[in-house]
Write an enzyme that holds these catalytic residues in place. Structure first.
Site, PDB file in Angstrom:
ATOM      1  N   CYS A  52     -18.483 -12.855 -10.048  1.00  0.00           N
ATOM      2  CA  CYS A  52     -19.532 -13.709  -9.494  1.00  0.00           C
ATOM      3  C   CYS A  52     -18.887 -14.799  -8.660  1.00  0.00           C
ATOM      4  O   CYS A  52     -17.953 -15.469  -9.108  1.00  0.00           O
ATOM      5  CB  CYS A  52     -20.369 -14.322 -10.618  1.00  0.00           C
ATOM      6  SG  CYS A  52     -21.613 -15.504  -9.993  1.00  0.00           S
ATOM      7  N   CYS A  96     -26.606 -15.670 -13.260  1.00  0.00           N
ATOM      8  CA  CYS A  96     -26.746 -17.062 -12.820  1.00  0.00           C
ATOM      9  C   CYS A  96     -27.357 -17.167 -11.425  1.00  0.00           C
ATOM     10  O   CYS A  96     -27.639 -18.268 -10.943  1.00  0.00           O
ATOM     11  CB  CYS A  96     -25.385 -17.765 -12.850  1.00  0.00           C
ATOM     12  SG  CYS A  96     -24.294 -17.369 -11.451  1.00  0.00           S
ATOM     13  N   CYS A 146     -20.272 -18.492 -10.628  1.00  0.00           N
ATOM     14  CA  CYS A 146     -19.819 -18.908 -11.963  1.00  0.00           C
ATOM     15  C   CYS A 146     -18.464 -18.311 -12.342  1.00  0.00           C
ATOM     16  O   CYS A 146     -17.861 -18.730 -13.332  1.00  0.00           O
ATOM     17  CB  CYS A 146     -20.866 -18.561 -13.032  1.00  0.00           C
ATOM     18  SG  CYS A 146     -21.001 -16.786 -13.409  1.00  0.00           S
ATOM     19  N   ASN A 180      10.716   1.180   2.706  1.00  0.00           N
ATOM     20  CA  ASN A 180       9.418   1.419   3.335  1.00  0.00           C
ATOM     21  C   ASN A 180       9.541   2.517   4.375  1.00  0.00           C
ATOM     22  O   ASN A 180      10.598   2.676   4.992  1.00  0.00           O
ATOM     23  CB  ASN A 180       8.907   0.143   4.005  1.00  0.00           C
ATOM     24  CG  ASN A 180       7.450   0.258   4.418  1.00  0.00           C
ATOM     25  OD1 ASN A 180       6.585   0.509   3.583  1.00  0.00           O
ATOM     26  ND2 ASN A 180       7.152   0.082   5.691  1.00  0.00           N
ATOM     27  N   ASP A 196      10.234   7.470   2.286  1.00  0.00           N
ATOM     28  CA  ASP A 196       9.159   7.523   1.304  1.00  0.00           C
ATOM     29  C   ASP A 196       9.608   6.853   0.010  1.00  0.00           C
ATOM     30  O   ASP A 196      10.560   7.296  -0.631  1.00  0.00           O
ATOM     31  CB  ASP A 196       8.793   8.989   1.044  1.00  0.00           C
ATOM     32  CG  ASP A 196       7.562   9.141   0.175  1.00  0.00           C
ATOM     33  OD1 ASP A 196       7.357   8.317  -0.738  1.00  0.00           O
ATOM     34  OD2 ASP A 196       6.804  10.108   0.395  1.00  0.00           O
ATOM     35  N   HIS A 239      -3.966 -10.236  -4.074  1.00  0.00           N
ATOM     36  CA  HIS A 239      -5.186  -9.969  -3.317  1.00  0.00           C
ATOM     37  C   HIS A 239      -6.328  -9.504  -4.209  1.00  0.00           C
ATOM     38  O   HIS A 239      -7.318  -8.944  -3.733  1.00  0.00           O
ATOM     39  CB  HIS A 239      -4.909  -8.950  -2.205  1.00  0.00           C
ATOM     40  CG  HIS A 239      -3.980  -9.478  -1.159  1.00  0.00           C
ATOM     41  ND1 HIS A 239      -3.266  -8.674  -0.289  1.00  0.00           N
ATOM     42  CD2 HIS A 239      -3.625 -10.754  -0.829  1.00  0.00           C
ATOM     43  CE1 HIS A 239      -2.534  -9.422   0.521  1.00  0.00           C
ATOM     44  NE2 HIS A 239      -2.729 -10.684   0.205  1.00  0.00           N
ATOM     45  N   ALA A 256       0.801  -1.220   0.000  1.00  0.00           N
ATOM     46  CA  ALA A 256       0.000   0.000   0.000  1.00  0.00           C
ATOM     47  C   ALA A 256       0.836   1.272   0.000  1.00  0.00           C
ATOM     48  O   ALA A 256       0.385   2.316  -0.473  1.00  0.00           O
ATOM     49  CB  ALA A 256      -0.944   0.005   1.204  1.00  0.00           C
ATOM     50  N   PHE A 285      -4.268   0.724   4.419  1.00  0.00           N
ATOM     51  CA  PHE A 285      -5.251  -0.017   5.200  1.00  0.00           C
ATOM     52  C   PHE A 285      -4.765  -0.341   6.598  1.00  0.00           C
ATOM     53  O   PHE A 285      -5.549  -0.400   7.523  1.00  0.00           O
ATOM     54  CB  PHE A 285      -5.632  -1.318   4.474  1.00  0.00           C
ATOM     55  CG  PHE A 285      -6.623  -1.083   3.362  1.00  0.00           C
ATOM     56  CD1 PHE A 285      -7.962  -1.338   3.546  1.00  0.00           C
ATOM     57  CD2 PHE A 285      -6.201  -0.574   2.146  1.00  0.00           C
ATOM     58  CE1 PHE A 285      -8.874  -1.109   2.529  1.00  0.00           C
ATOM     59  CE2 PHE A 285      -7.104  -0.343   1.123  1.00  0.00           C
ATOM     60  CZ  PHE A 285      -8.449  -0.610   1.313  1.00  0.00           C
ATOM     61  N   THR A 310      -0.149   5.377  -1.829  1.00  0.00           N
ATOM     62  CA  THR A 310      -0.668   6.522  -1.090  1.00  0.00           C
ATOM     63  C   THR A 310      -0.429   7.817  -1.872  1.00  0.00           C
ATOM     64  O   THR A 310      -1.210   8.762  -1.773  1.00  0.00           O
ATOM     65  CB  THR A 310      -0.013   6.615   0.299  1.00  0.00           C
ATOM     66  OG1 THR A 310       1.413   6.576   0.153  1.00  0.00           O
ATOM     67  CG2 THR A 310      -0.452   5.452   1.173  1.00  0.00           C
TER      68      THR A 310
END
Length: 258
Positions: free
Chosen positions: A134, A161, A137, A224, A243, A126, A29, A40, A33
């Protein structure tokens, strides 16, 4: 001393990027940003004030489906209008230079694809908010009409469906796609450098992917802002705090001599 260390780290990053031709990127993430996508799990992250809906609840409860669609609708505008930033674009420049083996991402914002990362190199562990899927299906469709339907009716949309529709993301309690996990593991086996960008490396099994490459002897770089779960591991070659948007794109430009 601090400034000298920063310069040494930047030079080492440029050297590693320049020497490698099979780079595995693992992104979280923290790279998005800068595109207006909220984190999150950070101290001000979304899950600080709103609990996720678990997949088994979504499948058996209309109230949970409404809650899930309500949450997704809340963030849809930010996802829909977000554009790739300099980090996404720098990865694409390395790809075009023939240096990228794969981009494995935890992000569901679709910004790697929008930046131009080739579909064959991109593994969205993810899932993605760019499509609706769906749960019966497996049919996928564009999101806009489904969000508009929910906005107007407050009823979770369903497939032709009869199956439940939801954004094509991996919900809490839902298994990762085995084919995505296997492809990521395979790509890690052949990497000559692994670079983790903007991830706390705290969500498993996704966070194990970089270690597969590192434990084979590939140099392992982490960039990070804030601590990660891999910081103290002996496999880490270079840990740069800060950053990602300020650190990584200039290093790519230097490595490619742009």
């Amino acid at each position: 001393m601090g400034e000298d260390n920063n310069l040494m780290q930047a030079a080492k990053l440029v050297e590693l990027l320049g020497e490698s031709s099979q780079i595995l990127f693992f992104t979280g993430a923290g790279i998005s940003t800068g595109s207006g996508i909220p984190d999150f799990r950070g101290p001000d992250g979304v899950w600080k004030y709103r609990q996720p809906v678990y997949y088994h609840d979504f499948m058996r409860s209309e109230a949970a489906r409404i809650e899930h669609w309500d949450f997704k609708l809340e963030g849809w505008e930010a996802f829909r209008t977000a554009r790739p930033n300099a980090v996404h674009e720098a990865i694409v420049r390395l790809e075009r230079a023939g240096k990228v083996r794969a981009v494995v991402t935890q992000n569901i914002d679709g910004l790697h694809a929008r930046a131009g990362t080739a579909a064959g190199l991109l593994i969205e562990l993810h899932g993605t908010n760019r499509l609706i899927e769906c749960q019966t299906c497996g049919r996928r469709s564009e999101p806009e009409a489904h969000f508009e339907y929910f906005r107007k009716t407050r009823r979770p949309p369903v497939c032709e469906c009869g199956g439940f529709l939801k954004p094509a993301t991996i919900s809490f309690g839902q298994n990762l796609r085995i084919e995505d996990l296997e492809k990521a593991e395979d790509m890690a086996q052949g990497a000559d450098l692994v670079v983790a960008l903007g991830s706390t490396l705290s969500v498993h099994p996704a966070a194990d992917i970089p270690l597969l490459a590192a434990r084979r002897g590939a140099p392992y770089v982490i960039i990070n802002r804030g601590p990660t779960e891999h910081d103290e591991m002996p496999e880490v070659t270079l840990r740069i705090e800060g950053d990602v948007g300020e650190i990584f794109p200039p290093a790519v430009a230097a490595a490619l001599k742009v």
